[in-house]
Write a protein that holds these residues in place. Structure first.
Motif, PDB file in Angstrom:
ATOM      1  N   VAL A   1       0.813  -1.222   0.000  1.00  0.00           N
ATOM      2  CA  VAL A   1       0.000   0.000   0.000  1.00  0.00           C
ATOM      3  C   VAL A   1       0.845   1.269   0.000  1.00  0.00           C
ATOM      4  CG1 VAL A   1      -1.999  -1.088   1.068  1.00  0.00           C
ATOM      5  CG2 VAL A   1      -0.300   0.049   2.502  1.00  0.00           C
ATOM      6  N   LEU A   2       2.132   1.144   0.300  1.00  0.00           N
ATOM      7  CA  LEU A   2       3.017   2.313   0.340  1.00  0.00           C
ATOM      8  C   LEU A   2       4.068   2.303  -0.769  1.00  0.00           C
ATOM      9  CD1 LEU A   2       3.724   2.395   4.188  1.00  0.00           C
ATOM     10  CD2 LEU A   2       2.105   3.825   2.915  1.00  0.00           C
ATOM     11  N   ALA A   3       4.166   1.203  -1.481  1.00  0.00           N
ATOM     12  CA  ALA A   3       5.263   1.011  -2.438  1.00  0.00           C
ATOM     13  C   ALA A   3       5.389   2.121  -3.479  1.00  0.00           C
ATOM     14  CB  ALA A   3       5.120  -0.349  -3.123  1.00  0.00           C
ATOM     15  N   GLU A   4       4.277   2.747  -3.840  1.00  0.00           N
ATOM     16  CA  GLU A   4       4.301   3.777  -4.886  1.00  0.00           C
ATOM     17  C   GLU A   4       4.317   5.207  -4.338  1.00  0.00           C
ATOM     18  OE1 GLU A   4       4.767   2.924  -8.076  1.00  0.00           O
ATOM     19  OE2 GLU A   4       4.852   0.877  -7.327  1.00  0.00           O
ATOM     20  N   VAL A   5       4.291   5.341  -3.019  1.00  0.00           N
ATOM     21  CA  VAL A   5       4.285   6.684  -2.423  1.00  0.00           C
ATOM     22  C   VAL A   5       5.665   7.312  -2.622  1.00  0.00           C
ATOM     23  CG1 VAL A   5       4.075   8.000  -0.274  1.00  0.00           C
ATOM     24  CG2 VAL A   5       2.555   6.065  -0.701  1.00  0.00           C
TER      25      VAL A   5
ATOM     26  N   GLY B   1      15.382   3.692  -2.868  1.00  0.00           N
ATOM     27  CA  GLY B   1      13.965   3.810  -3.200  1.00  0.00           C
ATOM     28  C   GLY B   1      13.379   5.198  -3.056  1.00  0.00           C
ATOM     29  N   ALA B   2      14.201   6.176  -2.682  1.00  0.00           N
ATOM     30  CA  ALA B   2      13.713   7.562  -2.618  1.00  0.00           C
ATOM     31  C   ALA B   2      13.701   8.154  -4.024  1.00  0.00           C
ATOM     32  CB  ALA B   2      14.599   8.395  -1.700  1.00  0.00           C
ATOM     33  N   GLN B   3      12.793   9.094  -4.253  1.00  0.00           N
ATOM     34  CA  GLN B   3      12.745   9.769  -5.556  1.00  0.00           C
ATOM     35  C   GLN B   3      13.571  11.042  -5.576  1.00  0.00           C
ATOM     36  OE1 GLN B   3       9.967   8.182  -4.263  1.00  0.00           O
ATOM     37  NE2 GLN B   3      10.354   6.640  -5.801  1.00  0.00           N
ATOM     38  N   ALA B   4      13.881  11.583  -4.401  1.00  0.00           N
ATOM     39  CA  ALA B   4      14.634  12.837  -4.331  1.00  0.00           C
ATOM     40  C   ALA B   4      15.300  12.931  -2.971  1.00  0.00           C
ATOM     41  CB  ALA B   4      13.703  14.027  -4.533  1.00  0.00           C
TER      42      ALA B   4
END
Length: 125
Positions: free
Chosen positions: A72-76, A97-100
């Motif tokens: 449920v959090l994988a795409e956050v 796994g961070a985007q920024a």
């Protein structure tokens, strides 16, 4: 209005981050103990997670890995904040796994810009 979970152990930083987010119309939920951050994320269902990397108990990198394992959090989107942005740290944070990531001390303009870039865009009415 986006729901944003802020995981940070420094009280001044958490106040700054939450005040900035609130001033931009977001619902910011502070978490000062990394041991409960994953449970908070599961119940709050944030649109964005901002986490410090240097945390006591559970490191920010371990927290990011745990978040990514939860369906449920994988795409956050996750934005990491770190005071120790040395050679190769950015790549390591993004590979986890961070985007920024944003270095401390933060630039308010850069912080707000990164948050805006990571939040899902809502269609104009």
């Amino acid at each position: 209005m986006a729901r944003i979970l802020v995981v940070e152990d420094n009280s001044l930083n958490i106040k700054l981050f939450c005040d900035l987010l609130s001033a931009h119309g977001h619902d910011a939920r502070p978490v000062t103990d990394s041991r409960v951050a994953l449970d908070e994320a599961m119940s709050f269902r944030p649109d964005l997670i901002i986490t410090d990397i240097q945390l006591p108990y559970v490191s920010g990198l371990d927290l990011i890995r745990a978040i990514r394992r939860e369906p449920v959090l994988a795409e956050v989107p996750i934005m990491a904040v770190t005071a120790y942005a040395g050679q190769g740290d950015g790549e390591r944070i993004l590979a986890t796994g961070a985007q920024a990531y944003v270095s401390k001390p933060i630039s308010v303009a850069r912080f707000v810009q990164e948050v805006s870039a990571l939040l899902p865009k809502t269609p104009a009415l």
